[in-house]
Design a protein around this motif. Structure first.
Motif, short mmCIF file in Angstrom:
data_model
loop_
_atom_site.label_atom_id
_atom_site.label_comp_id
_atom_site.label_asym_id
_atom_site.label_seq_id
_atom_site.Cartn_x
_atom_site.Cartn_y
_atom_site.Cartn_z
N GLY A 390 38.82 5.90 13.22
CA GLY A 390 39.44 5.47 11.95
C GLY A 390 39.16 4.01 11.69
O GLY A 390 38.77 3.64 10.59
N SER A 391 39.33 3.18 12.69
CA SER A 391 39.11 1.75 12.48
C SER A 391 37.62 1.43 12.43
O SER A 391 36.81 2.12 13.04
N LEU A 488 41.11 16.37 28.98
CA LEU A 488 41.95 15.84 27.91
C LEU A 488 41.13 14.76 27.18
O LEU A 488 40.43 13.98 27.83
N VAL A 489 41.21 14.78 25.84
CA VAL A 489 40.52 13.75 25.05
C VAL A 489 41.58 12.99 24.24
O VAL A 489 42.42 13.60 23.58
N VAL A 490 41.54 11.67 24.36
CA VAL A 490 42.54 10.85 23.66
C VAL A 490 41.82 9.99 22.62
O VAL A 490 40.88 9.25 22.96
N LEU A 491 42.24 10.10 21.37
CA LEU A 491 41.62 9.35 20.29
C LEU A 491 42.44 8.09 20.02
O LEU A 491 43.65 8.17 19.78
N ALA A 492 41.78 6.95 20.08
CA ALA A 492 42.49 5.69 19.82
C ALA A 492 42.57 5.50 18.30
O ALA A 492 41.70 4.90 17.69
N SER A 493 43.63 6.06 17.74
CA SER A 493 43.76 6.05 16.28
C SER A 493 44.13 4.68 15.76
O SER A 493 44.93 3.98 16.37
N GLY A 494 43.57 4.36 14.63
CA GLY A 494 43.86 3.08 14.02
C GLY A 494 45.23 3.05 13.37
O GLY A 494 45.96 4.05 13.33
#
Lengths: 659, 154, 345
Positions: A390-391, A488-494
């Motif tokens: 996102g960012s 597990l997949v972790v998305l660093a959301s903005g």
């Protein structure tokens, strides 16, 4: 007849190198009403200012033109100068012959001619100036803080500690905001709840603070020093004064609902507190899910409530609060991952966001702090983190950096490695940004000591295969494809603005940027003020921010608010609209164009012949008027004029352009 | 010495070649005037054709000022304000937009050249845009030649 | 309009005249109103003049018909400071004029009684004279009687048959959408079949036709347009009749008269004439009720409605406000939309 003095500044060589000062002074001496012309190397210097004061006394000047740099630079300086010499500070006009002349033109002849025109315009305008005074208005010594996250909590405590009353309005049932959802905080890894919850308690216990939780700001009227805020206290269906937060109700409530606080990873009841340490610890009935509201029967909570606090027919309550200052601390929300279909968020349960990871790793979260993947509760062995989701992505996300993701991902890596022995952690990144105290060290700890594998490159796809999530990525440093089979997949959301941030901005009359973040009055010099006097910003409502920055900004906003509330009275703008009642037709066409609702009708009486007649005219509230002048154009008969920028003054300037 | 005197009231080819238009620019204090200042602090060069009248807001600009400027010898008028949505006073530029949308069509209808009126949104951070607008407008107005239609003979 | 309809129409107009007189007498007799404003036959010339009846006897002089041309709303401004209610015999354009004054808060709604009358249109003396091949000054009397428009010319003893009424209407009447007035307190003559049927018809010309002249001017070259307007403005006498007649020009102190600020200079050369007509047209933009009074009042026949129509056309195309002068529409310059067109910006 006006007696005008013109002071032409060299600004060292800044002006004098391009503009022939001698020609300007000669020409100025010939202009109408000019009785004295001087030039000075640096007019803004103390000797320069002294020469103005001296000339005022010596020549009996009643108006001054300074031809120098932009009025945005030194108008106030010179207002003080002439004021010290006994003139009204508004009997001044600046001819901007630096920024708008010497610095933008190379041709000496043309620049000099233009400088003369600019001086002539200023002389023509100043001749029309009149002395202005500003009115004063009292200050209501109470502040409102909108939002009860860490920014709002800090601002409220600081203002209250400065001795002023504070009203905190929080729309959810509890204080805490996003920080309450976090597990540990970077770069010290102290527990978020441990440092936050004492502050939450402090807010409700502070004698100067009134907390309206589960409440929203409906309307803001008034102006700096005297805002009138309408607050809707939403019906909790629970009498807050009776509820003890004992928990009997939510233990017995038969309805399970996905918990917003746990981001849907856990459940709560239809009567609930969002989390155990919620403040105030008062139950709230979720009327959308409560069986009684849906089907008209149940009322189990009421049966078990010893305090008799359940009030099913409770109504929203509208209250009016008068405050002198407002701190906006309405926070942010997580970027919506739907734009990244290739990562499968929402489709595959084992693709989660960073904030969801916080709940999984949190001891009071749905898994009691054990990292288990949502699909089957298995403890993951391989975890992939994808940063900048996102960012910094103009196409699918937002162009800015969300500023927190690099650090919280490093934290997540450390926590994963700590909690799951032998686990493997891969982090796909574009850049690692660590501009904060202890941040670079923290990142190094994650990558070097805790063995997180940082891979520079983007992930193109995530898909499931045999109980694993396959992550297709790229390591651009080695120039090769990377395929990781992750659990597990972790998305660093903005971070993005609250969905209703613009609506809030309109209610408050403050501006917002293209992304919906509220805009500060100046990005460097007025970082916590807004363009609306008396309204200040704290935290992520102004832009993405981590906790230390948020707290620092909240303290700054609080000190600004406290300084305002310390004043006995406020001086209003002097350059405001005024009504010539003899001309005013009372049509009030000015009213709808005023953005500050400063114009209203008033009835006046006047003698006509032998009769006393009453009629309606427009009236400008000097405390509300900001001096924009939009009303003066709506006024066909020129009954409205803007002091400092009157029709006469602007016409005089226009006419002076072409002598 | 003044630019006005170099106008081709006298016909000669030299004078016509030297002639530069005179443009009155109404710039709102918060955005466009600041943008013009930024053009200065950035030392951006633009033609010395423009004379800025500082106003608090583009909403303060009465369309009557436009005619007066043309009457008194301006060759073009620029109204510059904050971008829509960014008005320091929230809504002033929206009213200005309606007023000048109509005003431009109206002067065109009266037989004046519409390009003598420009309205541009220039923020405080757009020093470049300010300089560009002055350059472009100067060229456009120069192409039209001196305003004679509603100019007072003086 | 068939001859039979004209016969019915002239009978209806006679009846309308009667009911206006009767209702006015009644209102004055009972002292419900202090004054009734309407038209009466002039002692010289074919057109009626305004009549201000304060007694039942004076109410007997009220007239109705195509010769009653001048607008009546603006006279309310003269009465605004006096006590008591004033009634206005209002055609559609008069009623919109009153509405304009009410919106602009220039008259008190409680002091006005709007008595609506259906309108068949008001003749344009210039058109009539042209149709008859005479000058307007030669027209002495125009009536609508015995099945036709009848005209008596100077030096004639007897009136002769003239052209049909709908051939001698001004463009504003032909484009009129309010021949049955709106926003009135009561309607007079609502029972007159031929008249109401006529007044209830759609306008004789559509909007496009009404704006045809604007469109024609828009298509000229800039220099030709300038020449057109400069030519007209050159003839302007600065008598301000256009302003005085206009219900939207109702300011206490007119910008055109103001000395400080001095918007309009004394010289009557072209630049100041442009300023004059610019100020007038801009100030009524979005507020014009399309009554055509400015043009009717102009002694030198300036096409002032072409300025007003230009604004109403642009306001429609730019802001989607179709008929700002009709009830239900909003004043287009007292508001904005965030997504208004940007065009050259």
């Amino acid at each position: 007849m006006p007696r005008i003095g013109v002071f032409v500044c060299w600004c060292g060589s800044n002006i004098a190198a391009t503009v022939d000062i001698g020609q300007v002074t000669e020409a100025a001496a010939e202009m109408p009403h000019v009785v004295c012309v001087e030039d000075n190397k640096y007019t803004c210097s103390e000797p320069g200012q002294a020469s103005i004061r001296q000339a005022i006394a010596q020549h009996g000047l009643d108006r001054v033109v300074v031809a120098a740099c932009s009025p945005r630079m030194h108008e106030n300086t010179f207002r003080k100068t002439i004021s010290a010499a006994g003139l009204n500070p508004y009997l001044l006009e600046i001819a901007n012959i630096r920024e708008q002349c010497s610095w933008v033109h190379a041709d000496r002849v043309a620049a000099t001619a233009k400088a003369i025109d600019l001086v002539r315009m200023a002389v023509a305008k100043v001749a029309q100036h009149s002395a202005l005074t500003s009115s004063t208005s009292p200050v209501t010594r109470r502040a409102m803080v909108i939002g009860g996250g860490i920014a709002g909590i800090q601002a409220a405590l600081d203002i209250a500690d400065a001795g002023h009353e504070v009203v905190v309005v929080e729309r959810s049932p509890t204080l805490g905001g996003h920080m309450a959802q976090l597990d540990k905080t970077f770069p010290t890894l102290d527990c978020s709840a441990c440092i936050l919850t004492p502050k939450m308690v402090e807010v409700v216990q502070h004698p100067k603070i009134t907390l309206y939780a589960y409440s929203e700001v409906e309307k803001v009227d008034g102006y700096v020093g005297s805002f009138k805020v309408t607050v809707r206290r939403k019906a909790r269906s629970v009498d807050e004064s009776k509820c003890t937060g004992c928990g009997a109700c939510w233990e017995k409530c038969p309805v399970k609902v996905k918990s917003e606080f746990d981001l849907g990873l856990g459940t709560r009841k239809a009567i609930y507190v969002p989390f155990p340490q919620a403040v105030p610890a008062k139950a709230t009935i979720d009327r959308e899910h409560c069986i009684y509201y849906l089907r008209g029967r149940c009322r189990i909570c009421e049966r078990f409530c010893e305090a008799k606090a359940i009030v099913f027919d409770q109504q929203d309550e509208i209250i009016n609060v008068e405050v002198g200052a407002i701190v906006v601390a309405t926070g942010f929300q997580q970027f919506d991952q739907a734009a990244y279909g290739e990562y499968g968020y929402g489709e595959y349960p084992d693709v989660i966001t960073g904030l969801e990871f916080e709940r999984l790793v949190n001891a009071s979260g749905p898994t009691e702090g054990k990292i288990k993947r949502p699909s089957d509760g298995k403890v993951p062995e391989t975890v992939v983190f994808i940063k900048c989701v996102g960012s910094r992505d103009e196409h699918k996300g937002v162009p800015y950096c969300s500023r927190t993701c690099c650090m919280y991902t490093a934290k997540h890596a450390i926590l994963t490695r700590e909690k799951i022995h032998g686990s493997k952690v891969f982090i796909f990144y574009m850049d690692v940004r660590t501009p904060g105290k202890g941040y670079e060290e923290f990142y190094r700890r994650a990558s070097e000591e805790d063995g997180a594998r940082y891979l520079r490159g983007r992930v193109s796809r995530v898909y499931p295969k045999g109980g694993k999530m396959v992550v297709l990525g790229e390591d651009t440093l080695l120039g090769r494809k990377v395929i990781v089979e992750a659990d597990l997949v972790v998305l660093a959301s903005g971070m993005i603005a609250q969905p209703d941030a613009q609506e809030m901005a309109r209610k408050l009359g403050v501006s917002y940027d293209q992304h919906g973040f509220l805009t500060e009055a100046h990005p460097k010099l007025r970082p916590v003020e807004t363009n609306t006097a008396g309204i200040f910003l704290a935290g992520a409502c102004q832009g993405p921010k981590d906790i230390p920055d948020t707290v620092a900004q909240a303290c700054a906003a609080a000190s600004k608010a406290a300084a305002l509330l310390n004043r006995e009275a406020l001086e209003a703008e002097a350059m405001i609209a005024c009504v010539d009642e003899a001309r005013c037709s009372g049509c009030l066409w000015c009213e709808p164009v005023c953005p500050y609702k400063a114009i209203s009708a008033k009835t006046i009486s006047e003698r006509v012949g032998r009769r006393t007649l009453t009629r309606s005219v427009a009236e400008v509230n000097p405390s509300l008027c900001h001096g924009c002048g939009a009303c003066t154009v709506a006024c066909r008969d020129s009954a409205l004029n803007l002091l400092g920028f009157t029709n006469q003054q602007i016409l005089a300037e226009v006419e002076a352009v072409c002598p | 010495m003044s630019v006005a005197k170099t106008k081709p009231e006298a016909d000669g080819a030299n004078a016509a070649a030297e002639w530069q238009p005179k443009i009155v620019a109404f710039c709102c204090n918060w955005c466009s005037y600041a943008g013009a200042d930024l053009a200065g602090t950035s030392r951006l060069q633009y033609p010395p054709t423009v004379r800025i009248v500082r106003v608090p807001c583009s909403g303060r600009v009465n369309p009557r000022f436009l005619i007066r400027a043309l009457q008194r010898g301006a060759d073009g008028v620029l109204v510059a304000g904050c971008h829509p949505g960014d008005c320091h006073y929230s809504t002033g530029n929206y009213f200005a937009r309606r007023r000048f949308l109509l005003a431009r069509r109206f002067i065109e209808y009266l037989g004046l050249e519409p390009d003598r009126l420009w309205v541009k949104w220039i923020s405080g951070s757009e020093g470049n845009k300010f300089a560009d607008v002055v350059r472009e407008m100067s060229a456009a107005v120069a192409k039209l030649g001196p305003n004679r239609k509603v100019r007072e003979a003086r | 309009m068939s001859a039979v309809a004209i016969a019915d129409l002239s009978r209806d107009l006679a009846r309308l005249e009667e009911s206006v007189r009767a209702r006015a007498s009644e209102l004055l007799e009972s002292q419900q109103v202090r004054m009734v404003i309407g038209h009466k036959r002039a002692w010289n010339g074919p057109l009626a003049v305004a009549h201000f009846a304060v007694s039942p006897k004076e109410a007997r002089k009220f007239a109705a018909g195509p010769h009653c041309t001048g607008g009546l709303a603006k006279y309310l401004l003269e009465e605004r400071e006096k006590d008591g209610v004033v009634a206005v015999i209002a055609r559609g354009c008069d009623a919109l004029g009153v509405r304009r004054l009410l919106i602009d808060r220039r008259v008190d709604a409680e002091k006005v009684l709007v008595l609506g009358v259906p309108c068949a249109g008001c003749l344009d003396p210039a058109k009539l004279a042209e149709a008859l091949g005479v000058t307007p000054a030669e027209l002495v009397e125009v009536t609508l009687a015995a099945g036709a428009l009848r005209v008596r010319l100077a030096g004639q003893e007897q009136a002769a048959a003239g052209p049909p009424l709908d051939k001698v209407l001004p463009p504003t009447c032909m484009a009129c959408e309010v021949r049955m007035p709106v926003e009135v307190a009561e309607m007079l003559g609502g029972d007159l079949a031929a008249l109401t049927a006529l007044a209830g018809r759609p306008p004789a010309i559509d909007l496009e036709t009404a704006e045809a002249e604007v469109t024609r001017l828009e298509e000229l070259s800039a220099d030709d347009r300038y020449a057109y307007w400069a030519g007209h403005f050159q003839r302007c006498l600065r008598c301000f009749a256009c302003r005085n007649a206009c219900p939207a020009c109702n300011c206490r102190v007119c910008a055109l008269d103001s000395y400080d600020p001095k918007w309009l200079g004394h010289p009557t050369e072209i630049p100041e004439q442009f300023m004059f007509h610019f100020i007038r047209a801009v100030d009524v933009a979005g507020r014009c009720v399309a009554c055509g009074e400015c043009e009717r009042a102009c002694p030198v026949g300036l096409p002032l409605m072409q300025l007003n129509r230009k604004f109403s056309k642009d306001i429609r195309t730019l802001f989607g406000v179709d008929r700002p002068h009709l009830p239900g529409e909003h004043e287009p310059l007292g508001k904005f939309e965030p997504d208004d067109p940007e065009e050259f910006m």
